[in-house]
Motif scaffolding. Sequence first.
Motif, PDB file in Angstrom:
ATOM      1  N   GLN A 358       0.825  -1.209   0.000  1.00 18.56           N
ATOM      2  CA  GLN A 358       0.000   0.000   0.000  1.00 18.56           C
ATOM      3  C   GLN A 358       0.859   1.259   0.000  1.00 18.56           C
ATOM      4  O   GLN A 358       0.581   2.223  -0.723  1.00 18.56           O
ATOM      5  CB  GLN A 358      -0.908   0.006   1.222  1.00 18.56           C
ATOM      6  N   ALA A 359       1.910   1.242   0.831  1.00 11.95           N
ATOM      7  CA  ALA A 359       2.764   2.421   0.965  1.00 11.95           C
ATOM      8  C   ALA A 359       3.475   2.762  -0.341  1.00 11.95           C
ATOM      9  O   ALA A 359       3.786   3.923  -0.599  1.00 11.95           O
ATOM     10  CB  ALA A 359       3.791   2.184   2.071  1.00 11.95           C
ATOM     11  N   ILE A 360       3.731   1.753  -1.179  1.00  8.84           N
ATOM     12  CA  ILE A 360       4.370   1.990  -2.472  1.00  8.84           C
ATOM     13  C   ILE A 360       3.332   2.310  -3.543  1.00  8.84           C
ATOM     14  O   ILE A 360       3.522   3.206  -4.382  1.00  8.84           O
ATOM     15  CB  ILE A 360       5.213   0.762  -2.888  1.00  8.84           C
ATOM     16  N   GLY A 361       2.215   1.583  -3.529  1.00 13.00           N
ATOM     17  CA  GLY A 361       1.220   1.724  -4.588  1.00 13.00           C
ATOM     18  C   GLY A 361       0.604   3.104  -4.662  1.00 13.00           C
ATOM     19  O   GLY A 361       0.429   3.660  -5.762  1.00 13.00           O
ATOM     20  N   VAL A 362       0.270   3.691  -3.516  1.00 11.07           N
ATOM     21  CA  VAL A 362      -0.398   4.996  -3.520  1.00 11.07           C
ATOM     22  C   VAL A 362       0.503   6.102  -4.081  1.00 11.07           C
ATOM     23  O   VAL A 362       0.078   6.847  -4.978  1.00 11.07           O
ATOM     24  CB  VAL A 362      -0.915   5.345  -2.109  1.00 11.07           C
ATOM     25  N   PRO A 363       1.741   6.273  -3.617  1.00  6.29           N
ATOM     26  CA  PRO A 363       2.575   7.336  -4.194  1.00  6.29           C
ATOM     27  C   PRO A 363       2.945   7.100  -5.656  1.00  6.29           C
ATOM     28  O   PRO A 363       3.183   8.061  -6.389  1.00  6.29           O
ATOM     29  CB  PRO A 363       3.823   7.340  -3.307  1.00  6.29           C
ATOM     30  N   VAL A 364       2.996   5.842  -6.105  1.00  6.69           N
ATOM     31  CA  VAL A 364       3.246   5.573  -7.526  1.00  6.69           C
ATOM     32  C   VAL A 364       2.047   6.030  -8.365  1.00  6.69           C
ATOM     33  O   VAL A 364       2.207   6.605  -9.455  1.00  6.69           O
ATOM     34  CB  VAL A 364       3.536   4.076  -7.754  1.00  6.69           C
ATOM     35  N   ALA A 365       0.838   5.787  -7.858  1.00 10.20           N
ATOM     36  CA  ALA A 365      -0.366   6.163  -8.603  1.00 10.20           C
ATOM     37  C   ALA A 365      -0.645   7.663  -8.550  1.00 10.20           C
ATOM     38  O   ALA A 365      -1.244   8.210  -9.491  1.00 10.20           O
ATOM     39  CB  ALA A 365      -1.570   5.396  -8.053  1.00 10.20           C
ATOM     40  N   ALA A 366      -0.225   8.336  -7.481  1.00  3.91           N
ATOM     41  CA  ALA A 366      -0.597   9.737  -7.269  1.00  3.91           C
ATOM     42  C   ALA A 366      -0.234  10.659  -8.432  1.00  3.91           C
ATOM     43  O   ALA A 366      -1.090  11.431  -8.903  1.00  3.91           O
ATOM     44  CB  ALA A 366       0.016  10.240  -5.967  1.00  3.91           C
ATOM     45  N   PRO A 367       1.009  10.655  -8.947  1.00  7.59           N
ATOM     46  CA  PRO A 367       1.318  11.570 -10.063  1.00  7.59           C
ATOM     47  C   PRO A 367       0.540  11.249 -11.328  1.00  7.59           C
ATOM     48  O   PRO A 367       0.248  12.153 -12.127  1.00  7.59           O
ATOM     49  CB  PRO A 367       2.831  11.373 -10.260  1.00  7.59           C
ATOM     50  N   ILE A 368       0.184   9.974 -11.524  1.00  2.00           N
ATOM     51  CA  ILE A 368      -0.629   9.607 -12.690  1.00  2.00           C
ATOM     52  C   ILE A 368      -2.010  10.225 -12.560  1.00  2.00           C
ATOM     53  O   ILE A 368      -2.560  10.795 -13.517  1.00  2.00           O
ATOM     54  CB  ILE A 368      -0.722   8.071 -12.808  1.00  2.00           C
ATOM     55  N   ASP A 370      -2.794  12.851 -10.743  1.00  2.00           N
ATOM     56  CA  ASP A 370      -2.670  14.304 -10.849  1.00  2.00           C
ATOM     57  C   ASP A 370      -2.655  14.767 -12.307  1.00  2.00           C
ATOM     58  O   ASP A 370      -3.188  15.829 -12.636  1.00  2.00           O
ATOM     59  CB  ASP A 370      -1.397  14.777 -10.145  1.00  2.00           C
ATOM     60  N   ARG A 371      -2.047  13.975 -13.169  1.00  2.00           N
ATOM     61  CA  ARG A 371      -1.884  14.407 -14.567  1.00  2.00           C
ATOM     62  C   ARG A 371      -3.034  13.968 -15.464  1.00  2.00           C
ATOM     63  O   ARG A 371      -3.502  14.737 -16.316  1.00  2.00           O
ATOM     64  CB  ARG A 371      -0.570  13.871 -15.124  1.00  2.00           C
ATOM     65  N   TRP A 372      -3.492  12.719 -15.310  1.00  2.00           N
ATOM     66  CA  TRP A 372      -4.497  12.184 -16.231  1.00  2.00           C
ATOM     67  C   TRP A 372      -5.802  11.781 -15.552  1.00  2.00           C
ATOM     68  O   TRP A 372      -6.710  11.274 -16.213  1.00  2.00           O
ATOM     69  CB  TRP A 372      -3.925  10.963 -16.963  1.00  2.00           C
ATOM     70  N   GLY A 373      -5.901  11.927 -14.234  1.00  2.00           N
ATOM     71  CA  GLY A 373      -7.093  11.494 -13.531  1.00  2.00           C
ATOM     72  C   GLY A 373      -6.981  10.044 -13.091  1.00  2.00           C
ATOM     73  O   GLY A 373      -5.990   9.357 -13.371  1.00  2.00           O
ATOM     74  N   ALA A 374      -8.015   9.548 -12.426  1.00  2.00           N
ATOM     75  CA  ALA A 374      -7.977   8.202 -11.856  1.00  2.00           C
ATOM     76  C   ALA A 374      -8.191   7.073 -12.857  1.00  2.00           C
ATOM     77  O   ALA A 374      -7.697   5.962 -12.633  1.00  2.00           O
ATOM     78  CB  ALA A 374      -9.009   8.092 -10.728  1.00  2.00           C
ATOM     79  N   PRO A 375      -8.937   7.254 -13.974  1.00  2.00           N
ATOM     80  CA  PRO A 375      -9.192   6.112 -14.868  1.00  2.00           C
ATOM     81  C   PRO A 375      -7.959   5.335 -15.311  1.00  2.00           C
ATOM     82  O   PRO A 375      -8.030   4.088 -15.369  1.00  2.00           O
ATOM     83  CB  PRO A 375      -9.920   6.765 -16.059  1.00  2.00           C
TER      84      PRO A 375
END
Length: 401
Positions: A358-368, A370-375
């Motif tokens: 979890q600690a790795i997955g969330v920060p890896v997903a965050a910039p994506i 921020d730039r393209w949204g959650a989809p």
Amino acid sequence: MNSPAAAPRPLPTRAPTVAIVLLSLAAFASAANMRVIDPLLVQLSATFGVTVGTASIAATAFLLANGVFVLVHGPFGDRYGKMPVVAIACIAAALCCILSSLATSIAWLTVARFLTGVTSSAVIPLAIAWVGDNVSYERRQATLARFLTGQTLGLMTGSAMGGAIGDWLGWRWVFALLAVLYVIAGVALFAVIRARPDIAHATGQGRGSMIGQMVGVLRRRWALTVVLVVALEGGMFWGAFTFVGADLHQRFGLGLAALGLAVAAFGAGGFAYVLVAPHLVRVLGERGLCRWGAAGLGIAFAAMALAPTAEVEFAAVALSGVSFYMLHNTLQTHGTQMAPEARGAAMALFALCLFVGQAIGVPVAAPIVDRWGAPPVFWAAAIVLPLLGFWFADALRRRPA
């Protein structure tokens, strides 16, 4: 279904129902504790004269301690008895919650929340390990599903409970109520221990240093497989699911309270799984649960990515709750059997790998996001989680009984 090697001592088919209920109550308090502070941040910032960002350090301190100190409790449970350690942890967590309710500064509250995380982190992994010690493998997955009732309800209601009680009585009473729940569970567990000492003894085999026990677990190829899968599952699932509330806000204009509703919908899906788990285990078996759970996760995250309305996304979130627990409960069951002579240490390692994922997955997903949204991260989860679940199901088939 195929089952791993048996534990060193014969196990009863059923554990005492009252013990499962009390461990589930303790798990409820621990799960609620993880998210209960989130809706209180505005009140805390006003009380202590700090920014909301500064107040959030109290939440971070709890999660950090909860993720790391589980490594200490696992070997302790093996050596001194899992249920006694859980009971002591409940009383200690209650005292730490009282300390939190009396805080007069954000520094005080942060230290108190850190200590709460230290003590509370013993409850869920050791309770699961206790089930492994006291329930035969054939009934273990269904029993763990019953135990998950408390954890799932705590996850569902923690944030909502914190917000409602905080608005009604003030933030200090939120921690006081958690303290009461911990005390009830702890005192009742001590009563069970006194009445049934046979289900509370130590395994007598969790000897050696903490690091030595962890290394011993990781030397087993199947244990390495299980903890690797749970780390990837945690990273992919929570790395995507964390942004469901933000997606509902950005695409459909829902208020930020939607995050709490999304968590509740996920918990409702998990609770639905709990209700039908014994039947599913009997009909599908372990490999079937992995395959159907993985397929459900793929459908759920694809639906979140394509959702034309908020209602569709909420339905997908509920489906993700059912599907996640179908897969994760199977992993938990095998986690209890990675090292039967040191289940506390093994489940501590299991919990740590889930936390690290979890600690790795969330920060890896965050910039994506921020730039393209959650989809895009929803699509990644929709592809990777089914592959992971089907691969684990195949690994179960290939593993010798």
